[in-house]
Design a protein around this motif. Sequence first.
Motif, short mmCIF file in Angstrom:
data_model
loop_
_atom_site.label_atom_id
_atom_site.label_comp_id
_atom_site.label_asym_id
_atom_site.label_seq_id
_atom_site.Cartn_x
_atom_site.Cartn_y
_atom_site.Cartn_z
N LEU A 188 -1.14 9.97 1.21
CA LEU A 188 -1.89 10.49 2.37
C LEU A 188 -0.96 11.26 3.31
CD1 LEU A 188 -4.11 7.45 3.49
CD2 LEU A 188 -4.94 9.73 2.87
N GLY A 189 0.22 10.68 3.56
CA GLY A 189 1.19 11.31 4.47
C GLY A 189 1.72 12.62 3.91
N ASN A 213 0.82 -1.23 0.00
CA ASN A 213 0.00 0.00 0.00
C ASN A 213 0.84 1.26 0.00
OD1 ASN A 213 -2.83 -1.15 0.52
ND2 ASN A 213 -1.57 -2.15 2.08
N ARG A 214 2.13 1.10 -0.32
CA ARG A 214 3.07 2.22 -0.17
C ARG A 214 2.58 3.51 -0.83
NH1 ARG A 214 8.13 3.36 1.26
NH2 ARG A 214 8.42 1.29 2.13
N GLU A 215 2.14 3.39 -2.09
CA GLU A 215 1.75 4.61 -2.82
C GLU A 215 0.62 5.35 -2.13
OE1 GLU A 215 0.76 4.52 -7.04
OE2 GLU A 215 2.65 3.43 -7.26
N GLU A 216 -0.39 4.59 -1.73
CA GLU A 216 -1.55 5.22 -1.09
C GLU A 216 -1.15 5.87 0.25
OE1 GLU A 216 -4.65 2.58 0.18
OE2 GLU A 216 -5.96 4.27 0.75
N PHE A 217 -0.40 5.12 1.06
CA PHE A 217 0.02 5.65 2.37
C PHE A 217 0.86 6.91 2.17
CE2 PHE A 217 0.02 1.18 4.59
CZ PHE A 217 -1.36 1.19 4.57
N PRO A 232 6.32 9.99 5.44
CA PRO A 232 4.96 10.08 4.91
C PRO A 232 4.24 8.73 4.90
CG PRO A 232 6.52 11.15 3.42
CD PRO A 232 7.33 10.50 4.49
N VAL A 233 4.99 7.65 4.67
CA VAL A 233 4.35 6.32 4.61
C VAL A 233 3.80 5.94 5.99
CG1 VAL A 233 4.75 3.88 4.09
CG2 VAL A 233 5.90 5.64 2.74
N PHE A 234 4.57 6.21 7.01
CA PHE A 234 4.15 5.93 8.40
C PHE A 234 2.93 6.78 8.77
CE2 PHE A 234 5.38 6.87 13.07
CZ PHE A 234 4.77 5.73 13.55
#
Length: 406
Positions: free
Chosen positions: A80-81, A73-77, A243-245
Amino acid sequence: MNLAEAKQVLLEHGQQQLLEYYDELDEGAKKALLDQISKINFSVFHALNKGGERKIGKLSPVPAFTAADVEQNREEFESLGIAALRSGKVAAVLLAGGQGTRLGSDNPKGMFNIGVTRELSIFEQQFDNISQVTKKTGTYFHIFVMTSEVNNDKTVEFFKEKNFFGYPEDKIHFFVQEMAPACDLNGKILLEDKGRVAMSPNGNGGWYSSLIKNGDGEILSREGIEWLNVYSVDNVLQRICDPVFIGATLKSGCNCSAKVVKKVSPEEKVGVLCMEDGKPAIVEYYEMPQDIASLRRPDGELKFAYGVTLNYLFKVELLNKTIDKTLPVHLSLKKIPYISGGVKVKPEEPNGYKFEYLVLDMIKLMENCLAVEVVREKEFAPVKNRTGVDSVDSARALLAKNGVKL
Ligand code: UTP
């Protein structure tokens, strides 16, 4: 506080030894000592009488995104971040008030040179990591830096000397944490000098109340900061305001999260994030019963697999609700320089206790806590010791593996 008042307070707490050299001091030193005594928080001494081991409640695993979930889900996370960072909703808090006694340097730990052929302080390496995020978002987030009375001046001086590592100065805010007295093994507060009580930083758990006491709550509300990413000074590989976190946490709906690594074995000496009696908690390795630590899931993975890395995301709204709650005080056995018979002593072995509040106890005050697994070799290189486990040597090896020129 005058002398009679100080005598009364010390008598009540059985600490009259603090005035042993009072008559030898000049007027200024007398006043300074009385002032120090008036500020002592004697309530921390309850920790001495607690006795017994902590009772562990019913444990269950925490909600988690595994490293594989994150990859998927890296891209989505990440998007969002990035959006949250661009809107200024996230800031960082660097915990840099520790004394780094295991590393054994007189300077603040962040000034330690982790470079080999060039100067590379831990602070600089962390700012290099931060620049990867700010390049992506095109914005700078606020960074609150917690120091202690012991290392504040040197830390601020170093930041100035290094031109704030290229970061905008107006986004960096220093605040000083509180101190607690240190005592001998019998609970008697030590004097480090004839006119000075031995004091040490009161642990990393008081960061939010110290930040608020410093008046920085005003920055949080003025800037609309909703999340704080708290991180330690000693992990040179960690991603800060990643951002991913941030995106993973937002997606999960949780209001607290922790970057975790998968334990290498049931015995690994790391605090484990889990649920205890339905509340998030961190169980220290020495508290975790061996049979529970060894439990495995049907797929062979450890049931309680997630070790914390001291990188958390907290929702400010929830921190505000918990600010009045008292955290437990922990005793930490340390070598504490003291004065005895008028002579200064630098002990070779631990001779007393420091009192500390720990950030991990804040997790218990949260409604939930999401574990976000990171790949250890890419994000976890703490510098605690000179050599061996979690050391300058191991951190250098990991930095080199990750392409950092040392
Ligand atoms: P550690 O538990 O590793 O403590 O701190 P330390 O003081 O740095 O090192 P030792 O145990 O004496 O060798 C974990 C993080 O918490 C911060 C440290 O700066 C580090 O980032 N910390 C610790 C504080 O900010 N204040 C404290 O009072 C203690």
